[in-house]
Motif scaffolding. Sequence first.
Motif, short mmCIF file in Angstrom:
data_model
loop_
_atom_site.label_atom_id
_atom_site.label_comp_id
_atom_site.label_asym_id
_atom_site.label_seq_id
_atom_site.Cartn_x
_atom_site.Cartn_y
_atom_site.Cartn_z
N SER A 194 0.84 -1.19 0.00
CA SER A 194 0.00 0.00 0.00
C SER A 194 0.88 1.24 0.00
N HIS A 195 0.24 2.36 -0.27
CA HIS A 195 1.00 3.61 -0.28
C HIS A 195 1.50 3.95 1.12
N MET A 205 5.36 4.68 2.01
CA MET A 205 5.78 5.92 2.66
C MET A 205 6.56 5.63 3.93
N SER A 235 7.26 -3.59 0.39
CA SER A 235 7.55 -2.19 0.07
C SER A 235 9.05 -1.94 0.07
#
Length: 281
Positions: free
Chosen positions: A95-96, A100, A159
């Motif tokens: 996910s973003h 991040m 990620s």
Amino acid sequence: MIYHQPSTIGVLAGSVSLIGGHGTAIAWAPDAVELGIPNALEIGVAAATLGLVVASLVGGPIAKYLLAKYQLSSESTAKPSIGIAYHKTDTESFSHLSFMAVLLVIHICIIIGFFANKMFMEMGLKLPLFVTCLLAGILLSNTVPHLLPKLHWPARTRSLAIVSDFSLSLFLTMSLMSMQLWTLADLAGPLFIILGVQTCVAVLFIIYILFPLMGRNYQAAVLSAGFGGFALGATPTAIANMTAVTKAHGAAPMAFIILPLVGAFFVDITNAFIIRIALNF
């Protein structure tokens, strides 16, 4: 001397550029200029760039040969330390927010590494900036999850794997695109001979000395691929070689701790003394 070239060129195309990399070649170029090599910078950078290409090519075959000959496989059930496995076996989401979080942690490590590097320089110990940033990442990843177990730490996440893959690929692409082949015109013969001999010696050393010393196991094979990238290229190339092996054959977490630390500290420090002795020989 090769083709009646000064021995300094051999040092520039050897320990300076292959073990040291582009940064070391740039740093030692002024000393070589004082010894009568006006194009020392071009020679060092060209040799270092060609070394990256060769290093990227020899790591995989070395690991493939050792894995096949000794029937080795990973004993770890963990996911690869860096990169995403070629055969996806997990359903971990991306996910973003997780992306991040990875960027935030990376910037924190860079900030800590930057100030640590300045502190070491004030103490008289000159280290590449990436070394202190790497140490900051290792230190935080091995302490924060234990000290703050409720805090989500992005180690071993998809990620982080995506950022790792992209960063390694970007480094190699930038290095290859910056090749200035015209700087090799006058010294193409000697440089290719030096690089060819050192490649053969490095491969033989890895297979018959390094691999047995490291235990003749899967981790030793991964380290052998990494050493092929380091001895002829740079630490990021070594990491890229080991990443390719572990993504295909399984994790080897300890290898990703051993090689960067040995390459960044012991080898770089020892290499500085060797280069000084060789240039004055």
